[in-house]
Design an enzyme around this catalytic site. Structure first.
Site, PDB file in Angstrom:
ATOM      1  CB  SER A  69     -36.172  -7.202 -10.712  1.00  0.00           C
ATOM      2  OG  SER A  69     -35.683  -7.746  -8.541  1.00  0.00           O
ATOM      3  CG  ASP A 284     -33.932  -4.154  -9.917  1.00  0.00           C
ATOM      4  OD1 ASP A 284     -34.055  -5.372  -8.847  1.00  0.00           O
ATOM      5  OD2 ASP A 284     -35.230  -3.854  -9.660  1.00  0.00           O
ATOM      6  CB  ALA A 377     -38.369 -12.476   4.622  1.00  0.00           C
ATOM      7  CG  ASN A 378     -38.088  -9.509  -1.519  1.00  0.00           C
ATOM      8  OD1 ASN A 378     -37.798  -8.777  -0.583  1.00  0.00           O
ATOM      9  ND2 ASN A 378     -38.968 -10.468  -1.797  1.00  0.00           N
ATOM     10  N   PRO A 505     -49.870 -17.942  -4.924  1.00  0.00           N
ATOM     11  CG  PRO A 505     -50.691 -17.786  -5.915  1.00  0.00           C
ATOM     12  CD  PRO A 505     -50.581 -18.095  -4.818  1.00  0.00           C
ATOM     13  CB  SER A 506     -45.356 -17.041  -9.021  1.00  0.00           C
ATOM     14  OG  SER A 506     -44.484 -15.988  -9.659  1.00  0.00           O
ATOM     15  N   GLY A 507     -46.453 -14.344  -9.149  1.00  0.00           N
ATOM     16  CA  GLY A 507     -47.210 -13.586  -9.869  1.00  0.00           C
ATOM     17  C   GLY A 507     -46.687 -12.972 -11.069  1.00  0.00           C
TER      18      GLY A 507
END
Length: 551
Positions: A69, A284, A377-378, A505-507
């Site tokens: 992505s 992507d 929001a992204n 936290p990021s995944g």
């Protein structure tokens, strides 16, 4: 047909070894993502799992998309697509994690365990669709996926380079016996373009709307596919494509624009001036944002929050005009700007739900409405219409007891449904929806921006030794570990007018994202700076301390 699991293990050991030094990884919302050099064995095992998943779902088609992505070019990833275009069922995410993390010596037993636990008959057919993005290592990783599928005697259809939403669409079409459309690139393009042209009519410009769009393709698959769309649009929408053959996501694309609040490199300076209308997709093409530079030279971003309000407001008007009784709802995450939530609830009078970050959570919540609009929001999101809604709108379009205007409005709603890729967020479909609504309203981006004023906001990253020390609840808005961190965040937030901040936290990597918004840009920057340093101190920050962004 019979499957020899021992041969599966032997093939993996020979060609797709997992090195003992490779760390465990976890299947998350984005599937598996890592540096491409670490993914060969992961891809092979996801090919195995896709074949098993197909058999577990009555031999329906399962998708495997190879993409990272919006990540940098050196990364890649893989995710599975369930029969109706959904993300992989959450219970199977754990099966994916377990399968990938066993050593080679345990692979045969792990596959056998899945077959036993899920009551999978390996004599049944398995059908798997494979797609990939434009990264130079995607073809090699795709071959590993295919090897895994074939090792379990599955049938593979390779679609080559496609956007992630296209593969979701192909899977859905196939498993609905083409009721949703034709599972080909031509079928996908044809459905969207026919609906777009019908909605647009003969008049290409209206009011302040101009028929010119500047499109940043992030040097990814979205640029290639948009070039194909342009040929078929035949001037119904004039699009100039930029960033089509460089390094994917490098200083361009939706994530770059959203994070840095600036025009991407590769766009000519005049494109984003006050008269220009620009959009960026990601690597992507499953997310899109709009932007321009106003007359004072200030960069203006219209992100997923703005797209959600634009589309929801227009759909609400159409539904009311045609007289159909439907329940509409809008789904957001904690990253949604507080001003957008206030506008939706108090001005638009549309119910809002907040879920955990991750498309699968928003999608699931949106299914509770007759018309569910969800966007992060992204810029990742879509609209879902229940079968009840589709039947009611279709009936209204043919109901002679209604006025001609009501029937025509219902027909327009049906065309909006056809223009929507309901299976997943789709940058190209969403872009065409935005262009349709702006055209119908006669708006330029200044008009769109004027609907409400965003609270200034900042998104920071904090690098940690281990992101798992942070645990959150309440749709990612409240920290429950480390103990005391949330209380300290609350004390900082209380100092700033209209202040709001949360950490998550990021995944996919050992970072924590810090979101902050306040009444002024300077206050939002200061709030983010203070919370980021708090997290660095209390959650095991590594590397350089967070520094204050420019105000």
């Amino acid at each position: 047909m019979s499957v020899n699991l021992r041969s599966v293990f032997a093939f993996a050991k020979e060609y797709h070894q997992k090195k003992e030094s490779q760390k465990d990884i976890q299947y998350g919302t984005a599937g598996f993502r890592s540096h491409a050099d670490n993914l060969d064995y992961v891809m092979y095992r996801m090919g195995l799992l896709a074949a098993l998943r197909s058999r577990a779902k009555a031999s329906q088609a399962i998708g495997v998309m190879i993409t990272a992505s919006h990540n940098p070019e050196h990364d890649n990833g893989v995710k599975l697509i369930d029969p109706l275009g959904e993300m992989l069922e959450q219970r199977w995410e754990q099966l994916a994690t377990d399968l990938v993390n066993v050593p080679d010596s345990g692979l045969e037993a792990q596959v056998a365990k899945i077959c036993e636990d899920e009551q999978i008959d390996n004599n049944e057919p398995a059908k798997v669709f494979v797609g990939m993005d434009t990264r130079y290592h995607s073809p090699q990783l795709s071959r590993a996926v295919v090897n895994g599928i074939l090792a379990l005697k599955g049938t593979v259809t390779e679609f080559g380079i496609v956007t992630t939403p296209m593969l979701h669409y192909f899977v859905t079409c196939t498993n609905t016996q083409n009721a949703y459309g034709l599972p080909t690139e031509e079928g996908y393009m044809g459905k969207l373009i026919a609906a777009f042209k019908a909605l647009r009519g003969e008049q290409a410009e209206r009011g302040n709307y101009r028929n010119q769009l500047y499109y940043d393709g992030a040097n990814g698959v979205g640029s290639l596919k948009m070039l194909g769309f342009i040929k078929k649009l035949n001037g119904a929408l004039n699009v100039q494509v930029f960033n089509s053959n460089g390094k994917i996501n490098f200083k361009c694309g939706a994530d770059f624009v959203k994070t840095n609040h600036r025009v991407p490199e590769g766009l000519p300076e005049e494109a984003a001036l006050a008269s220009g209308r620009c959009c960026s997709v990601d690597g992507d093409a499953d997310r899109v944002v709009y932007y321009f530079t106003d007359k004072e030279g200030t960069f203006r971003l219209l992100d997923g929050d703005r797209i959600a309000t634009l589309l929801a407001g227009y759909l609400k008007d159409l539904i009311e005009q045609c007289g159909v009784q439907l329940e509409m709802g809008l789904v957001q995450t904690a990253y949604a700007n507080g001003a957008s939530t206030d506008y939706i609830v108090n001005r638009m009078k549309i119910p809002v739900s907040c879920t955990r970050t991750g498309v699968k959570h928003l999608h699931h919540k949106a299914l509770e409405y007759d018309v569910g609009v969800y966007f992060e929001a992204n810029g990742h999101g879509t609209i879902i219409y229940s079968e009840k809604a589709k039947q009611a709108i279709r009936a209204a379009s043919q109901d002679e007891s209604r006025t001609e205007e009501q029937r025509n409005t219902a027909t327009r709603l049906l065309q909006m449904i056809d223009l929507t890729n309901e299976t997943v967020g789709d940058a190209i479909s969403d872009m065409l929806l935005v262009e349709t609504v702006l055209h119908a309203k006669g708006w330029n981006l200044d008009d769109w921006l004027a609907s409400y004023t965003d609270l200034p906001n900042v998104l920071e990253k904090v690098y940690l030794a281990d992101r798992n020390v942070i645990a959150v609840t309440d749709a990612d808005r409240v920290v429950v570990a480390p103990v005391g961190l949330q209380d300290s965040i609350n004390e900082i937030v209380a100092k700033f007018p209209k202040g709001r901040s949360f950490v998550r936290p990021s995944g996919t990597e050992d970072i924590v994202r810090v979101y902050a918004e306040a009444d002024t840009r300077a206050n939002a920057v200061q709030l983010a700076f203070e919370v980021a340093n708090l997290v660095f101190d209390q959650a095991g920050g590594v590397g350089s301390r967070p520094v204050k962004m420019e105000g």
